[in-house]
Motif scaffolding. Structure first.
Motif, PDB file in Angstrom:
ATOM      1  N   HIS A 151      28.091 117.738  -4.223  1.00 44.89           N
ATOM      2  CA  HIS A 151      28.337 117.964  -2.800  1.00 44.89           C
ATOM      3  C   HIS A 151      28.314 119.447  -2.427  1.00 44.89           C
ATOM      4  CE1 HIS A 151      28.818 113.810  -2.330  1.00 44.89           C
ATOM      5  NE2 HIS A 151      30.128 113.693  -2.293  1.00 44.89           N
ATOM      6  N   ASP A 185      21.255 113.831  -1.872  1.00 50.17           N
ATOM      7  CA  ASP A 185      22.698 113.603  -1.830  1.00 50.17           C
ATOM      8  C   ASP A 185      23.030 112.979  -0.486  1.00 50.17           C
ATOM      9  OD1 ASP A 185      25.307 113.544  -2.682  1.00 50.17           O
ATOM     10  OD2 ASP A 185      25.762 115.600  -2.098  1.00 50.17           O
ATOM     11  N   VAL A 186      24.226 112.414  -0.411  1.00 49.22           N
ATOM     12  CA  VAL A 186      24.743 111.896   0.855  1.00 49.22           C
ATOM     13  C   VAL A 186      25.291 113.068   1.663  1.00 49.22           C
ATOM     14  CG1 VAL A 186      26.450 110.393   1.928  1.00 49.22           C
ATOM     15  CG2 VAL A 186      25.284 109.671  -0.169  1.00 49.22           C
ATOM     16  N   LEU A 187      24.883 113.157   2.905  1.00 48.44           N
ATOM     17  CA  LEU A 187      25.381 114.221   3.780  1.00 48.44           C
ATOM     18  C   LEU A 187      26.680 113.796   4.454  1.00 48.44           C
ATOM     19  CD1 LEU A 187      22.069 115.330   5.548  1.00 48.44           C
ATOM     20  CD2 LEU A 187      23.208 116.411   3.603  1.00 48.44           C
ATOM     21  N   ALA A 188      27.521 114.785   4.726  1.00 49.12           N
ATOM     22  CA  ALA A 188      28.801 114.514   5.394  1.00 49.12           C
ATOM     23  C   ALA A 188      28.610 114.534   6.912  1.00 49.12           C
ATOM     24  CB  ALA A 188      29.837 115.550   4.972  1.00 49.12           C
ATOM     25  N   THR A 191      30.613 110.608   7.467  1.00 57.74           N
ATOM     26  CA  THR A 191      31.834 110.370   6.694  1.00 57.74           C
ATOM     27  C   THR A 191      32.415 111.723   6.288  1.00 57.74           C
ATOM     28  OG1 THR A 191      30.599 110.247   4.618  1.00 57.74           O
ATOM     29  CG2 THR A 191      30.986 108.171   5.786  1.00 57.74           C
ATOM     30  N   ASP A 193      33.234 112.794   3.355  1.00 60.09           N
ATOM     31  CA  ASP A 193      32.750 113.274   2.063  1.00 60.09           C
ATOM     32  C   ASP A 193      31.236 113.415   2.074  1.00 60.09           C
ATOM     33  OD1 ASP A 193      35.340 113.243   1.011  1.00 60.09           O
ATOM     34  OD2 ASP A 193      35.173 111.112   0.512  1.00 60.09           O
ATOM     35  N   GLY A 194      30.754 114.408   1.353  1.00 63.24           N
ATOM     36  CA  GLY A 194      29.316 114.580   1.229  1.00 63.24           C
ATOM     37  C   GLY A 194      28.928 116.044   1.267  1.00 63.24           C
TER      38      GLY A 194
END
Length: 403
Positions: A151, A185-188, A191, A193-194
């Motif tokens: 992250h 990656d998952v972006l914040a 949510t 988190d990320g």
């Protein structure tokens, strides 16, 4: 991931106050000379209390009023459904007709590969089998999963420990095929988190991670960051820096892109109603395409319920993307080589034959001669023989380009 919530019930004990009874002293009756004796009425039986009035129920709407309410509800429903029905009809029409001759592979196709190719699970024999599969197709680039990024934008070398072996094996078995590190990656953005692109330190770390994968033998970096909202200026700034870095190293910069608004400003409407603005504006797509060497549209997970609607949607997406992608950027349209059934993706509708036909129709109508164009296959480990056959027969069945 849903959290488990426990509710507690609280009970309070009530305590009634008790009053002590008091005895009154008996007093003698003292006649009052000034008192006037009043006759005591004869106390008969107490009359029954008057009954409480029965509440009058509200009057039922009259029939004309009911009809007016039903007409209003029907009109509101029609207003909501009409744009959807119009759009779906347009997609069905989009799927009609014949693709133009020559709308087949330009030998710029790509394949997304799973992490097993760089973590030690695959062997030389697996690479030879992959090479046999890819020969006589149009695939020139392999996006091999080498992340995900942490992250904070960093990437541990252990995530791609067999990269140098894999790139060397591919170059030996498939000369001319490039291997790119697929990073994501998952972006914040939706949510807490990320990964946060608004942080300069995170973007700097992503640049360092890109240098590291290029040092490990990859010929390019392919980024898939989701959910990425339309108009994200921090993403554009990151692409500017990545382009400078990759071009200085003679490497390729490519990205996986969100779909384009099927209706004007649809991402804004969807974001307001669902909190997830799935699409990009066409203008933002063009801004991204101008900053990269390759842009691959994730033209699946479309929520379309049938092959004809899905194929028409892919044709529309192909046209929208072609309109704003520079001639010098490779535009690739994604093909669904996977078979899940969940909201947003139905395997019976999102098929490779429907996608290939949609791609060819969109290409035929918008820019049939576009040279820097292809398809991207997602993903190797979920593909079936039927998927590969549909790709070969519908798109790749053409003699190799002259050298």
């Amino acid at each position: 991931m849903g959290g488990k919530r426990m509710d507690e019930a609280r009970g309070d004990d009530g305590h009634a106050d008790e009053n002590a009874a008091r005895d009154g002293a008996n007093a003698a009756d003292i006649p009052d000379p000034d008192a006037t004796t009043k006759p005591t009425p004869d106390a008969g039986p107490a009359p029954d209390p008057a009954p409480a009035p029965t509440p009058t129920p509200p009057a039922a709407p009259s029939r004309p009023r009911k009809r007016r309410i039903l007409r209003l509800l029907a009109a509101l429903l029609a207003l909501l459904l009409l744009p959807l029905l119009t759009a779906e009809t347009a997609l069905r029409i989009n799927y009609t007709g014949d693709p133009a001759p020559g709308t087949r592979t330009r030998h710029r196709d790509a394949l997304w590969l799973g992490h097993a190719w760089v973590d030690g699970r695959k062997t030389d024999g697996d690479v030879r089998a992959l090479a046999r599969r890819l020969r006589e197709t149009g695939i020139r680039d392999l996006y091999v999963h080498s992340g995900p990024l942490e992250h904070d934008g960093t990437l541990p070398p252990s995530a791609y420990k067999k990269a140098r072996w894999f790139t060397a094996a591919v170059h030996r078995e498939l000369p001319g095929v490039r291997v790119q590190a697929w990073l994501g990656d998952v972006l914040a953005t939706e949510t807490p988190d990320g990964l946060r692109l608004e942080r300069a330190a995170t973007r700097t770390a992503i640049l360092a991670s890109t240098r590291a994968v290029l040092d490990a033998g990859f010929q390019g970096a392919h980024f898939d960051l989701e959910p990425l909202h339309s108009g994200d200026r921090n993403y554009l700034a990151l692409l500017d820096d990545l382009r400078a870095l990759t071009h200085a190293r003679g490497a390729v910069l490519s990205v996986a892109a969100h779909q384009i608004d099927p209706l004007p400003a649809f991402h804004s409407f969807w974001g307001t109603t669902t909190g997830h603005p799935k699409w990009w504006s066409q203008a933002f797509f063009g801004q991204v395409a101008r900053r990269v060497d390759q842009i691959a549209v994730m033209s699946y997970d479309t929520m379309q319920p049938s092959q004809s609607l899905y194929g028409g949607y892919v044709a529309q997406q192909t046209s929208l993307a072609l309109e704003v992608t520079p001639k010098g950027t490779d535009l690739l349209m994604g093909l669904p080589f996977y078979h899940e059934n969940r909201f947003g993706h139905w395997a019976h509708a999102e098929t490779v034959p429907a996608a290939v036909r949609g791609v060819r129709l969109g290409l035929s109508r918008t820019d049939a001669g576009r040279a820097r164009f292809g398809v991207a296959l997602y993903v190797d480990f979920a593909a079936t023989e039927a998927d590969w056959r549909a790709y070969r027969d519908g798109w790749a069945a053409t003699p190799p380009a002259a050298s």
